[in-house]
Design a protein around this motif. Structure first.
Motif, PDB file in Angstrom:
ATOM      1  N   ASP A 142       3.235  -2.868 -10.136  1.00 56.39           N
ATOM      2  CA  ASP A 142       4.143  -2.612 -11.267  1.00 56.39           C
ATOM      3  C   ASP A 142       3.618  -1.478 -12.150  1.00 56.39           C
ATOM      4  O   ASP A 142       4.397  -0.657 -12.646  1.00 56.39           O
ATOM      5  CB  ASP A 142       4.330  -3.882 -12.105  1.00 56.39           C
ATOM      6  N   ASP A 143       2.297  -1.438 -12.346  1.00 56.74           N
ATOM      7  CA  ASP A 143       1.708  -0.367 -13.159  1.00 56.74           C
ATOM      8  C   ASP A 143       1.966   0.996 -12.522  1.00 56.74           C
ATOM      9  O   ASP A 143       2.394   1.950 -13.195  1.00 56.74           O
ATOM     10  CB  ASP A 143       0.193  -0.580 -13.307  1.00 56.74           C
ATOM     11  N   TRP A 144       1.720   1.097 -11.227  1.00 54.57           N
ATOM     12  CA  TRP A 144       1.912   2.368 -10.540  1.00 54.57           C
ATOM     13  C   TRP A 144       3.381   2.777 -10.529  1.00 54.57           C
ATOM     14  O   TRP A 144       3.708   3.946 -10.723  1.00 54.57           O
ATOM     15  CB  TRP A 144       1.377   2.294  -9.109  1.00 54.57           C
ATOM     16  N   GLU A 145       4.260   1.821 -10.287  1.00 50.88           N
ATOM     17  CA  GLU A 145       5.685   2.152 -10.238  1.00 50.88           C
ATOM     18  C   GLU A 145       6.188   2.584 -11.614  1.00 50.88           C
ATOM     19  O   GLU A 145       7.028   3.485 -11.721  1.00 50.88           O
ATOM     20  CB  GLU A 145       6.491   0.959  -9.729  1.00 50.88           C
ATOM     21  N   ALA A 146       5.686   1.961 -12.682  1.00 55.40           N
ATOM     22  CA  ALA A 146       6.087   2.348 -14.038  1.00 55.40           C
ATOM     23  C   ALA A 146       5.659   3.785 -14.324  1.00 55.40           C
ATOM     24  O   ALA A 146       6.431   4.584 -14.866  1.00 55.40           O
ATOM     25  CB  ALA A 146       5.469   1.395 -15.062  1.00 55.40           C
ATOM     26  N   MET A 147       4.431   4.141 -13.932  1.00 56.63           N
ATOM     27  CA  MET A 147       3.948   5.506 -14.147  1.00 56.63           C
ATOM     28  C   MET A 147       4.668   6.503 -13.240  1.00 56.63           C
ATOM     29  O   MET A 147       4.845   7.668 -13.596  1.00 56.63           O
ATOM     30  CB  MET A 147       2.437   5.565 -13.920  1.00 56.63           C
ATOM     31  N   GLY A 148       5.082   6.035 -12.059  1.00 56.88           N
ATOM     32  CA  GLY A 148       5.801   6.906 -11.152  1.00 56.88           C
ATOM     33  C   GLY A 148       7.195   7.241 -11.639  1.00 56.88           C
ATOM     34  O   GLY A 148       7.754   8.288 -11.306  1.00 56.88           O
ATOM     35  N   GLN A 149       7.770   6.352 -12.427  1.00 56.09           N
ATOM     36  CA  GLN A 149       9.102   6.587 -12.979  1.00 56.09           C
ATOM     37  C   GLN A 149       9.031   7.394 -14.275  1.00 56.09           C
ATOM     38  O   GLN A 149       9.883   8.244 -14.537  1.00 56.09           O
ATOM     39  CB  GLN A 149       9.801   5.242 -13.223  1.00 56.09           C
ATOM     40  N   GLN A 150       8.014   7.105 -15.091  1.00 54.86           N
ATOM     41  CA  GLN A 150       7.836   7.809 -16.371  1.00 54.86           C
ATOM     42  C   GLN A 150       6.346   7.787 -16.700  1.00 54.86           C
ATOM     43  O   GLN A 150       5.797   6.732 -17.016  1.00 54.86           O
ATOM     44  CB  GLN A 150       8.656   7.124 -17.476  1.00 54.86           C
ATOM     45  N   PHE A 151       5.708   8.950 -16.655  1.00 55.77           N
ATOM     46  CA  PHE A 151       4.254   8.966 -16.752  1.00 55.77           C
ATOM     47  C   PHE A 151       3.735   8.474 -18.102  1.00 55.77           C
ATOM     48  O   PHE A 151       2.594   8.011 -18.200  1.00 55.77           O
ATOM     49  CB  PHE A 151       3.701  10.364 -16.471  1.00 55.77           C
ATOM     50  N   SER A 152       4.551   8.535 -19.134  1.00 55.34           N
ATOM     51  CA  SER A 152       4.111   8.040 -20.442  1.00 55.34           C
ATOM     52  C   SER A 152       3.767   6.556 -20.393  1.00 55.34           C
ATOM     53  O   SER A 152       3.104   6.038 -21.309  1.00 55.34           O
ATOM     54  CB  SER A 152       5.201   8.289 -21.498  1.00 55.34           C
ATOM     55  N   ASN A 201      -9.522   1.986 -10.223  1.00 51.83           N
ATOM     56  CA  ASN A 201      -9.144   0.823 -11.027  1.00 51.83           C
ATOM     57  C   ASN A 201      -8.194  -0.072 -10.229  1.00 51.83           C
ATOM     58  O   ASN A 201      -7.447   0.403  -9.385  1.00 51.83           O
ATOM     59  CB  ASN A 201      -8.448   1.260 -12.325  1.00 51.83           C
ATOM     60  N   ASP A 202      -8.234  -1.330 -10.533  1.00 49.41           N
ATOM     61  CA  ASP A 202      -7.387  -2.285  -9.819  1.00 49.41           C
ATOM     62  C   ASP A 202      -6.045  -2.412 -10.539  1.00 49.41           C
ATOM     63  O   ASP A 202      -5.760  -3.420 -11.191  1.00 49.41           O
ATOM     64  CB  ASP A 202      -8.084  -3.647  -9.733  1.00 49.41           C
ATOM     65  N   LEU A 203      -5.220  -1.366 -10.402  1.00 49.27           N
ATOM     66  CA  LEU A 203      -3.912  -1.380 -11.053  1.00 49.27           C
ATOM     67  C   LEU A 203      -2.899  -2.108 -10.176  1.00 49.27           C
ATOM     68  O   LEU A 203      -2.979  -2.061  -8.945  1.00 49.27           O
ATOM     69  CB  LEU A 203      -3.432   0.041 -11.323  1.00 49.27           C
ATOM     70  N   SER A 204      -1.951  -2.744 -10.818  1.00 45.50           N
ATOM     71  CA  SER A 204      -0.941  -3.491 -10.073  1.00 45.50           C
ATOM     72  C   SER A 204       0.135  -2.553  -9.531  1.00 45.50           C
ATOM     73  O   SER A 204       0.261  -1.396  -9.955  1.00 45.50           O
ATOM     74  CB  SER A 204      -0.286  -4.543 -10.969  1.00 45.50           C
ATOM     75  N   LYS A 238       0.833  -1.205   0.000  1.00 42.09           N
ATOM     76  CA  LYS A 238       0.000   0.000   0.000  1.00 42.09           C
ATOM     77  C   LYS A 238       0.863   1.248   0.000  1.00 42.09           C
ATOM     78  O   LYS A 238       0.607   2.207  -0.733  1.00 42.09           O
ATOM     79  CB  LYS A 238      -0.915  -0.006   1.224  1.00 42.09           C
ATOM     80  N   ARG A 239       1.920   1.256   0.817  1.00 44.38           N
ATOM     81  CA  ARG A 239       2.800   2.414   0.883  1.00 44.38           C
ATOM     82  C   ARG A 239       3.538   2.636  -0.449  1.00 44.38           C
ATOM     83  O   ARG A 239       3.680   3.773  -0.910  1.00 44.38           O
ATOM     84  CB  ARG A 239       3.803   2.246   2.019  1.00 44.38           C
ATOM     85  N   LYS A 240       4.010   1.557  -1.064  1.00 48.27           N
ATOM     86  CA  LYS A 240       4.703   1.684  -2.342  1.00 48.27           C
ATOM     87  C   LYS A 240       3.786   2.265  -3.410  1.00 48.27           C
ATOM     88  O   LYS A 240       4.198   3.105  -4.214  1.00 48.27           O
ATOM     89  CB  LYS A 240       5.238   0.316  -2.788  1.00 48.27           C
ATOM     90  N   ILE A 241       2.535   1.799  -3.413  1.00 48.71           N
ATOM     91  CA  ILE A 241       1.575   2.301  -4.394  1.00 48.71           C
ATOM     92  C   ILE A 241       1.281   3.774  -4.144  1.00 48.71           C
ATOM     93  O   ILE A 241       1.208   4.578  -5.082  1.00 48.71           O
ATOM     94  CB  ILE A 241       0.287   1.457  -4.371  1.00 48.71           C
TER      95      ILE A 241
END
Length: 270
Positions: free
Chosen positions: A237-247, A232-235, A198-201
């Motif tokens: 990995d999805d959140w971390e990918a967007m956190g690194q590069q929003f594209s 939405n039920d995002l994983s 939860k914290r990572k997300i």
């Protein structure tokens, strides 16, 4: 020592021999694994961690005999920073340390290793969980073997480096990651993995939202989008990918129809 989790922080990854038979059945195998791997620096420097390591060290002394006087003094300065370097303080620390180790040796000899632990207070430097693990570790490694001497050496170097210094503020969820599942279940402690995820997300979401605002310069669009994405039920990995590069949101949208619909809806509304 045992408390239910409260707040959390990221825990460093410990490269350790997780399948080592030495770790089987221990209360806090995460701490011992790091020590076995000579990776003590990866452990969080909490007071509870210090108390546990000190108790492991003392429990081993109860099986294999006292450690040296200088090492015992460093051990006291490690678990009780007020007993750090200093002539008068050193004498007090030595007396307390030696008396403690003598008590442990006597209890082990009498077969009542838990008697002393039952009288401990919440703030005592010794904890039953660590003493019990120390006895187990010493029995498995064998006294005065190369493995025993190496393990004790790792602990003593850690104690010497930290003696007289104050521990960091405790994070009980991080501390819980060092416990065995059986130990957590026994004491009603929640699985820390849930809270850590939860914290990572939450952290990745905040980073992604900031990147969105920079890229599109539109608080209305980003506010709309993240309001919808949260449902939405995002994983992780999805959140971390967007956190690194929003594209990366484009890639996420290509896999999840609801994300694509959210983007189109927010473009129209902003």
């Amino acid at each position: 020592m045992v408390q239910k989790p409260a707040t959390i922080e990221a825990l460093p990854q410990v490269a350790a021999p997780e399948q080592s038979p030495v770790l089987s059945g221990l209360n806090l195998p995460g701490v011992v694994a790091a020590l076995l791997a000579n990776n003590a620096g990866s452990l969080p420097d909490f007071r509870d961690v210090r108390r546990y390591i000190f108790s492991v060290y003392a429990g081993m002394a109860g099986v294999c005999g006292p450690h040296t006087d200088s090492a015992s003094l460093n051990a006291m300065g490690y678990v009780e920073p007020g007993l750090g370097p200093g002539r008068d303080v050193a004498e007090v620390g030595m007396q307390k340390g030696m008396q403690f180790l003598m008590n442990l040796a006597q209890m082990h000899k009498s077969g009542d290793i838990n008697a002393f632990a039952k009288s401990l207070t919440a703030d005592a430097p010794r904890v039953a969980e660590g003493e019990a693990d120390g006895v187990t570790i010493a029995s498995r490694l064998g006294c005065r073997t190369t493995e025993y001497v190496t393990f004790v050496g790792v602990i003593e170097r850690l104690m010497q480096a930290k003696t007289g210094t104050n521990p960091k503020q405790a994070d009980q969820v991080v501390f819980a990651t060092l416990m065995s599942p059986a130990f957590r279940n026994q004491h009603g402690i929640e699985d820390p993995a849930v809270t850590l995820r939860k914290r990572k997300i939450e952290k990745a979401t905040a980073q992604a939202r900031q990147l969105c605002s920079v890229k599109y310069d539109s608080s209305s669009f980003c506010g709309c989008l993240f309001g919808k994405l949260k449902s939405n039920d995002l994983s992780e990995d999805d959140w971390e990918a967007m956190g690194q590069q929003f594209s990366a949101v484009v890639k996420v949208a290509s896999k999840k129809l609801e994300v694509a619909q959210s983007i189109r809806s927010c473009v129209r509304e902003s």
